[in-house]
Enzyme design. Structure first.
Site, PDB file in Angstrom:
ATOM      1  N   LYS A   1      -2.027  -2.193   8.010  1.00 25.27           N
ATOM      2  CA  LYS A   1      -3.247  -1.672   8.822  1.00 25.27           C
ATOM      3  C   LYS A   1      -3.343  -2.304  10.205  1.00 25.27           C
ATOM      4  O   LYS A   1      -2.886  -3.608  10.586  1.00 25.27           O
ATOM      5  CB  LYS A   1      -4.655  -2.198   7.906  1.00 25.27           C
ATOM      6  CG  LYS A   1      -4.837  -1.470   6.798  1.00 25.27           C
ATOM      7  CD  LYS A   1      -6.151  -1.630   6.284  1.00 25.27           C
ATOM      8  CE  LYS A   1      -6.401  -1.095   4.990  1.00 25.27           C
ATOM      9  NZ  LYS A   1      -7.691  -1.492   4.219  1.00 25.27           N
TER      10      LYS A   1
ATOM     11  N   ARG B   1       0.918  -1.164   0.031  1.00 31.32           N
ATOM     12  CA  ARG B   1      -0.081   0.075  -0.054  1.00 31.32           C
ATOM     13  C   ARG B   1       0.874   1.405   0.068  1.00 31.32           C
ATOM     14  O   ARG B   1       2.150   1.375   0.517  1.00 31.32           O
ATOM     15  CB  ARG B   1      -0.873   0.094   1.288  1.00 31.32           C
ATOM     16  CG  ARG B   1      -1.990  -1.223   1.337  1.00 31.32           C
ATOM     17  CD  ARG B   1      -2.471  -1.056   2.609  1.00 31.32           C
ATOM     18  NE  ARG B   1      -3.508  -2.212   2.720  1.00 31.32           N
ATOM     19  CZ  ARG B   1      -3.239  -3.262   3.519  1.00 31.32           C
ATOM     20  NH1 ARG B   1      -1.929  -3.541   4.028  1.00 31.32           N
ATOM     21  NH2 ARG B   1      -4.231  -4.450   3.633  1.00 31.32           N
TER      22      ARG B   1
ATOM     23  N   ARG C   1      -0.149  -2.032  -6.898  1.00 30.20           N
ATOM     24  CA  ARG C   1      -0.399  -3.156  -5.973  1.00 30.20           C
ATOM     25  C   ARG C   1      -1.777  -4.009  -6.496  1.00 30.20           C
ATOM     26  O   ARG C   1      -1.532  -5.465  -6.353  1.00 30.20           O
ATOM     27  CB  ARG C   1      -1.248  -2.639  -4.497  1.00 30.20           C
ATOM     28  CG  ARG C   1      -1.731  -3.534  -3.550  1.00 30.20           C
ATOM     29  CD  ARG C   1      -2.350  -2.780  -2.314  1.00 30.20           C
ATOM     30  NE  ARG C   1      -2.845  -3.629  -1.365  1.00 30.20           N
ATOM     31  CZ  ARG C   1      -2.389  -4.361  -0.413  1.00 30.20           C
ATOM     32  NH1 ARG C   1      -1.060  -4.589  -0.099  1.00 30.20           N
ATOM     33  NH2 ARG C   1      -3.176  -5.232   0.311  1.00 30.20           N
TER      34      ARG C   1
ATOM     35  N   HIS D   1      -4.126  -9.203   3.547  1.00 28.36           N
ATOM     36  CA  HIS D   1      -5.469  -9.473   3.810  1.00 28.36           C
ATOM     37  C   HIS D   1      -5.967 -10.172   4.816  1.00 28.36           C
ATOM     38  O   HIS D   1      -5.276 -11.440   4.898  1.00 28.36           O
ATOM     39  CB  HIS D   1      -5.998  -9.808   2.413  1.00 28.36           C
ATOM     40  CG  HIS D   1      -6.098  -8.906   1.356  1.00 28.36           C
ATOM     41  ND1 HIS D   1      -6.361  -9.365  -0.079  1.00 28.36           N
ATOM     42  CD2 HIS D   1      -6.079  -7.592   1.060  1.00 28.36           C
ATOM     43  CE1 HIS D   1      -6.214  -8.083  -0.753  1.00 28.36           C
ATOM     44  NE2 HIS D   1      -5.793  -7.192  -0.038  1.00 28.36           N
TER      45      HIS D   1
ATOM     46  N   TYR E   1      -8.676 -10.915  -7.297  1.00 24.47           N
ATOM     47  CA  TYR E   1      -7.658 -11.047  -8.386  1.00 24.47           C
ATOM     48  C   TYR E   1      -7.547 -12.219  -9.093  1.00 24.47           C
ATOM     49  O   TYR E   1      -6.494 -12.446  -9.858  1.00 24.47           O
ATOM     50  CB  TYR E   1      -6.372 -10.958  -7.345  1.00 24.47           C
ATOM     51  CG  TYR E   1      -6.159  -9.515  -6.746  1.00 24.47           C
ATOM     52  CD1 TYR E   1      -6.052  -8.212  -7.421  1.00 24.47           C
ATOM     53  CD2 TYR E   1      -6.097  -9.432  -5.420  1.00 24.47           C
ATOM     54  CE1 TYR E   1      -5.906  -7.147  -6.837  1.00 24.47           C
ATOM     55  CE2 TYR E   1      -6.000  -8.212  -4.636  1.00 24.47           C
ATOM     56  CZ  TYR E   1      -5.935  -7.044  -5.522  1.00 24.47           C
ATOM     57  OH  TYR E   1      -5.927  -5.759  -4.803  1.00 24.47           O
TER      58      TYR E   1
ATOM     59  N   HIS F   1      -2.204   2.414  -5.774  1.00 28.15           N
ATOM     60  CA  HIS F   1      -2.867   1.315  -5.595  1.00 28.15           C
ATOM     61  C   HIS F   1      -3.063   0.466  -6.853  1.00 28.15           C
ATOM     62  O   HIS F   1      -3.090  -0.930  -6.699  1.00 28.15           O
ATOM     63  CB  HIS F   1      -4.187   1.406  -5.136  1.00 28.15           C
ATOM     64  CG  HIS F   1      -4.669   0.500  -3.909  1.00 28.15           C
ATOM     65  ND1 HIS F   1      -3.859   0.463  -2.613  1.00 28.15           N
ATOM     66  CD2 HIS F   1      -5.640  -0.198  -3.636  1.00 28.15           C
ATOM     67  CE1 HIS F   1      -4.349  -0.280  -1.701  1.00 28.15           C
ATOM     68  NE2 HIS F   1      -5.404  -0.814  -2.228  1.00 28.15           N
TER      69      HIS F   1
END
Length: 265
Positions: free
Chosen positions: A146, A122, A214, A237, A246, A211
């Site tokens: 995150k 990110r 990414r 994730h 994806y 992004h």
């Protein structure tokens, strides 16, 4: 939640309360519906605003300032499956090759692009990267994602070489990896603007952002046969369902595969 999510939710709630002029304790479902009707917002933006408001009013209920959540009476927009925009491998290479690496800042920009595409970071993760987070001999990056969760991400030779070339010319000594012209940590906005400029320099007119690299990283890995669980770990994730976006492939490849393998070809 991540600091960026907190800031976005807070901004959405403040704007809503400011523009409606209704006290938080008195906001009704009709106020929210009327506000959404006046605003030129995409369905995804409407969904984010409703999520922010729902969290806010739940907080007011916990704080004994309300007894109900008006968002419960507002129908959320139906969102289709989100398919991210991706670059082809040739487009990624064109952007990388468009960078003028005769200056230390050009080498920095090339290193940023190599890390974004080579490691799937990110933009906030790239901006907060430290020199000590690169384990060159082991071939890993330590990434703080995150919720301050750390993960190890493989880093390949092109990205490592780009980082070495940048660090060998960088005129400042700092723990942070990517620095601006004043020796301070490079901001997310600066990285965003750099990528927009390089895309234009490469003759690519898609709407892209950090992004996008990414998304491209993950899509190219999955298309090449990488294990989805491994991609999930690299992206940080929590749910495999997030990573499953994806598994899409370009329409031409999908069409060719179906036609070649159908019994009535």
């Amino acid at each position: 939640m991540s600091p960026n999510t907190v800031a976005s939710y807070g901004s959405d709630v403040e704007l809503f309360l400011s523009e409606t002029g209704v006290k938080p304790e008195l906001v009704s479902a009709d106020d929210i519906i009327g506000y959404l009707g006046r605003k030129d917002m995409s369905e995804r933006s409407q969904a984010r605003l409703l999520s922010a408001l729902r969290s806010f009013f739940n907080f007011l209920i916990l704080d004994k300032l309300r007894e109900d959540n008006p968002c419960d009476k507002v129908a959320a927009p139906k969102l289709g499956r989100y398919i991210p925009s991706v670059l082809s491998v040739d487009e990624v290479l064109a952007i990388l090759d468009s960078v003028d690496t005769t200056s230390w800042r050009g080498r920095r920009d090339r290193a940023i692009l190599e890390v974004l595409y080579g490691c799937g970071l990110r933009v906030s993760e790239a901006a907060s990267l430290h020199v000590a987070d690169v384990f060159k001999d082991e071939g890993f990056l330590r990434v703080v994602g995150k919720g301050d969760k750390q993960r190890l991400v493989p880093i390949g030779v092109p990205a490592l070489e780009a980082l070495d070339a940048y660090l060998s010319e960088r005129p400042f000594d700092s723990d942070f990896m990517f620095l601006n012209a004043h020796g301070k940590p490079l901001s997310r906005i600066s990285i965003f603007n750099m990528i927009k400029a390089q895309a234009i320099a490469a003759g690519i007119h898609k709407e892209i952002s950090p992004h996008t690299f990414r998304h491209s990283f993950a899509t190219h890995l999955v298309e090449a046969g990488a294990d989805l669980r491994a991609v999930q770990e690299m992206l940080g994730h929590e749910s495999i369902l997030t990573t499953e976006i994806y598994t899409h492939i370009d329409r031409a490849t999908w069409q060719r595969s179906v036609l070649e393998h159908h019994p009535r070809k």
